[in-house]
Write a protein that holds these residues in place. Structure first.
Motif, mmCIF file in Angstrom:
data_model
loop_
_atom_site.group_PDB
_atom_site.id
_atom_site.type_symbol
_atom_site.label_atom_id
_atom_site.label_comp_id
_atom_site.label_asym_id
_atom_site.label_seq_id
_atom_site.Cartn_x
_atom_site.Cartn_y
_atom_site.Cartn_z
ATOM 1 N N ARG A 136 0.970 -1.135 0.017
ATOM 2 C CA ARG A 136 -0.048 -0.104 -0.027
ATOM 3 C C ARG A 136 0.839 1.375 -0.006
ATOM 4 N NH1 ARG A 136 -4.455 -0.952 4.459
ATOM 5 N NH2 ARG A 136 -5.081 1.153 3.821
ATOM 6 N N ARG A 137 1.934 1.392 0.404
ATOM 7 C CA ARG A 137 2.888 2.400 0.465
ATOM 8 C C ARG A 137 4.294 2.201 0.047
ATOM 9 N NH1 ARG A 137 2.323 5.626 6.168
ATOM 10 N NH2 ARG A 137 0.270 6.026 5.220
ATOM 11 N N TYR A 138 5.041 3.027 -0.574
ATOM 12 C CA TYR A 138 6.347 2.793 -0.752
ATOM 13 C C TYR A 138 7.238 4.141 -0.237
ATOM 14 C CZ TYR A 138 10.655 1.292 -3.160
ATOM 15 O OH TYR A 138 11.879 1.190 -3.144
ATOM 16 N N HIS A 139 8.155 3.934 0.672
ATOM 17 C CA HIS A 139 8.956 4.744 1.305
ATOM 18 C C HIS A 139 10.301 5.142 0.353
ATOM 19 C CE1 HIS A 139 12.326 5.531 3.899
ATOM 20 N NE2 HIS A 139 11.451 6.504 4.382
ATOM 21 N N HIS A 140 10.731 6.222 0.364
ATOM 22 C CA HIS A 140 11.707 6.645 -0.303
ATOM 23 C C HIS A 140 12.235 8.070 -0.201
ATOM 24 C CE1 HIS A 140 15.176 5.452 -3.135
ATOM 25 N NE2 HIS A 140 14.961 6.345 -3.665
ATOM 26 N N ASN A 141 12.979 8.454 0.643
ATOM 27 C CA ASN A 141 13.395 9.585 1.136
ATOM 28 C C ASN A 141 13.972 10.566 0.115
ATOM 29 O OD1 ASN A 141 12.195 9.390 3.492
ATOM 30 N ND2 ASN A 141 13.942 8.899 4.699
ATOM 31 N N LEU A 142 13.956 11.773 -0.069
ATOM 32 C CA LEU A 142 14.958 12.624 -0.831
ATOM 33 C C LEU A 142 16.323 12.636 0.008
ATOM 34 C CD1 LEU A 142 12.554 15.367 -1.964
ATOM 35 C CD2 LEU A 142 13.138 13.226 -3.001
ATOM 36 N N GLU A 143 16.277 12.594 1.432
ATOM 37 C CA GLU A 143 17.233 12.723 2.003
ATOM 38 C C GLU A 143 17.664 14.255 2.383
ATOM 39 O OE1 GLU A 143 17.305 10.332 3.660
ATOM 40 O OE2 GLU A 143 17.824 8.423 2.819
ATOM 41 N N THR A 144 18.305 14.902 1.553
ATOM 42 C CA THR A 144 18.207 16.308 1.646
ATOM 43 C C THR A 144 18.000 17.226 0.610
ATOM 44 O OG1 THR A 144 20.402 17.656 2.569
ATOM 45 C CG2 THR A 144 20.954 15.963 0.745
ATOM 46 N N ALA A 145 18.561 18.610 0.606
ATOM 47 C CA ALA A 145 18.110 19.295 -0.357
ATOM 48 C C ALA A 145 18.912 18.840 -1.948
ATOM 49 C CB ALA A 145 18.434 20.805 -0.262
ATOM 50 N N GLU A 146 18.396 19.289 -3.105
ATOM 51 C CA GLU A 146 19.113 18.954 -4.225
ATOM 52 C C GLU A 146 20.329 19.458 -4.327
ATOM 53 O OE1 GLU A 146 18.095 18.945 -9.256
ATOM 54 O OE2 GLU A 146 16.803 19.971 -7.668
ATOM 55 N N ALA A 205 7.459 7.457 -9.554
ATOM 56 C CA ALA A 205 7.063 6.344 -9.892
ATOM 57 C C ALA A 205 5.904 5.495 -9.029
ATOM 58 C CB ALA A 205 8.306 5.112 -10.299
ATOM 59 N N ALA A 206 6.410 5.655 -7.580
ATOM 60 C CA ALA A 206 5.493 4.935 -6.567
ATOM 61 C C ALA A 206 4.005 5.650 -6.748
ATOM 62 C CB ALA A 206 6.057 5.162 -5.247
ATOM 63 N N LYS A 207 3.895 6.853 -7.009
ATOM 64 C CA LYS A 207 2.692 7.491 -7.019
ATOM 65 C C LYS A 207 2.196 7.294 -8.300
ATOM 66 C CE LYS A 207 2.199 11.872 -5.788
ATOM 67 N NZ LYS A 207 1.578 12.039 -4.138
ATOM 68 N N ALA A 208 2.813 6.971 -9.365
ATOM 69 C CA ALA A 208 2.207 6.905 -10.599
ATOM 70 C C ALA A 208 1.608 5.422 -10.964
ATOM 71 C CB ALA A 208 3.317 6.769 -11.785
ATOM 72 N N VAL A 209 1.896 4.324 -9.874
ATOM 73 C CA VAL A 209 1.274 3.200 -10.009
ATOM 74 C C VAL A 209 0.366 3.000 -8.775
ATOM 75 C CG1 VAL A 209 3.454 1.866 -10.874
ATOM 76 C CG2 VAL A 209 2.986 2.049 -8.417
ATOM 77 N N GLY A 210 0.127 4.244 -8.118
ATOM 78 C CA GLY A 210 -0.995 4.325 -7.236
ATOM 79 C C GLY A 210 -0.589 3.871 -5.999
ATOM 80 N N LEU A 211 0.590 3.871 -5.373
ATOM 81 C CA LEU A 211 0.859 3.621 -4.080
ATOM 82 C C LEU A 211 0.907 4.902 -3.381
ATOM 83 C CD1 LEU A 211 3.921 1.258 -4.789
ATOM 84 C CD2 LEU A 211 1.800 0.652 -3.772
ATOM 85 N N GLU A 212 0.672 4.851 -1.965
ATOM 86 C CA GLU A 212 1.017 5.914 -1.121
ATOM 87 C C GLU A 212 2.574 6.128 -1.088
ATOM 88 O OE1 GLU A 212 -0.599 5.028 2.621
ATOM 89 O OE2 GLU A 212 -2.501 4.557 2.044
ATOM 90 N N LEU A 213 2.848 7.375 -1.000
ATOM 91 C CA LEU A 213 4.151 7.734 -1.023
ATOM 92 C C LEU A 213 4.648 8.162 0.518
ATOM 93 C CD1 LEU A 213 6.950 8.244 -2.592
ATOM 94 C CD2 LEU A 213 6.245 10.639 -2.874
ATOM 95 N N CYS A 214 5.716 7.536 1.080
ATOM 96 C CA CYS A 214 6.113 7.967 2.280
ATOM 97 C C CYS A 214 7.504 8.683 1.740
ATOM 98 C CB CYS A 214 6.389 6.733 3.064
ATOM 99 S SG CYS A 214 7.273 7.405 4.802
#
Length: 306
Positions: free
Chosen positions: A145-155, A176-185
């Motif tokens: 239901r949810r995929y977790h993937h941090n940005l970690e820090t500023a670009e 990509a996680a949002k594109a397939v309909g998963l909640e994004l963490c």
């Protein structure tokens, strides 16, 4: 949304004005997310020997930290951890693996674990590194239901923290996680040596991505990593930062994760006082967390329900 100037003003709030800032942050939280604490748990399903060079990470193979190293756990062992998390009252359970990403074989093993977890009516999440849409779709079909993937820090600061993959790699995975309909963490780590301007840059990037959940970590420097000698943030800066995230992300679940126990110590109640509405139950990837009982006591003391 607040402006960059607004963000910098929050991070420069004088100590005497900090209680009022925190009160406003709580007011925003209560209005948008209510008074229900969001509690999650994770399993370190594949540990250590990571080829990436993230400066903060105990699991990087380029650091000498003595962290335990093992291959991907079998689905049955992951399920056992998920059932314990459910028993402890966690609302979400995450399968977390070290490395830039998983092999196709390992992905299939996680897919099976997700099937088992979803069958137990557990909100299944995963943090498997950089991943393609096809694999995300397989995981979603299995019950993720949810995929977790941090940005970690500023670009603008990312290359100072990691050189083996890019900021854009992380953004692409989140999208990509949002594109397939998963909640994004999706969140980050504060206190990596970034400037206040870069903290605002990070929160504004997260607002643009619009994740459902935002994990906010504070660096707890670990011996053997490149950031081992970095001075941790003080309590006031931690409170300002939590408030910053609440002002910019008013309707998101903001959880204070890594560094909470080590940096706040006997003032962990400030997590909620500053506007967050959740945290992690149990242990982290390579460091121990509070007892479940003490964490529930913090929730109750804040007047929130679990």
């Amino acid at each position: 949304m607040p402006t960059k100037s607004d963000g910098l003003a929050i991070l420069n709030t004088p100590v005497a004005e900090l209680p009022e800032l925190m009160r406003q942050a709580r007011e925003i939280r209560d209005k948008h997310t209510g008074q229900h604490a969001q509690l999650c748990s994770i399993v370190n399903a594949k540990s250590g020997a990571c080829p990436e060079d993230c400066a903060y990470c105990a699991q990087s193979g380029q650091h000498q930290t003595g962290v335990e190293t093992y291959a991907l756990l079998p689905p049955e062992k992951i399920l056992a951890k998920a059932l314990l998390a459910k028993k402890n009252g966690a609302h979400c359970f995450g399968i977390v693996t070290s490395g830039k990403g998983l092999s196709p074989r390992d992905i299939e093993q996680v897919v099976e674990a997700v099937r088992l977890i979803a069958a137990e009516d557990i909100h299944a999440a995963a943090s498997l590194g950089i991943i393609e849409k096809e694999s995300l779709q397989k995981l979603k079909n299995a019950g993720l239901r949810r995929y977790h993937h941090n940005l970690e820090t500023a670009e603008s600061y990312f290359a100072q923290i990691c050189t083996t993959h890019t900021y854009e790699d992380r953004v692409r995975t989140a999208r990509a996680a949002k594109a397939v309909g998963l909640e994004l963490c999706c969140g980050g780590i504060i206190g990596l040596g970034e400037t206040k301007e870069q903290r605002v840059e990070l929160v504004m990037a997260l607002a643009e991505l619009a994740p459902e959940s935002v994990p906010l970590n504070f660096l707890n420097p670990i011996a053997g990593t490149r950031l081992a000698n970095l001075q941790p943030l003080d309590i006031n800066d931690i409170c300002r930062t939590i408030a910053l995230f609440r002002f910019f992300l008013p309707d998101k679940n903001i959880g204070v994760m890594g560094g909470r126990e080590q940096l706040l110590r006997d003032r962990q109640d400030l997590v909620f006082e500053a506007g967050a509405n959740g945290f992690m139950l149990g242990d982290y990837l390579t460091t121990a967390g509070n007892s479940v009982e003490s964490d529930y006591a913090l929730v109750a003391a804040a007047g929130l329900t679990a």
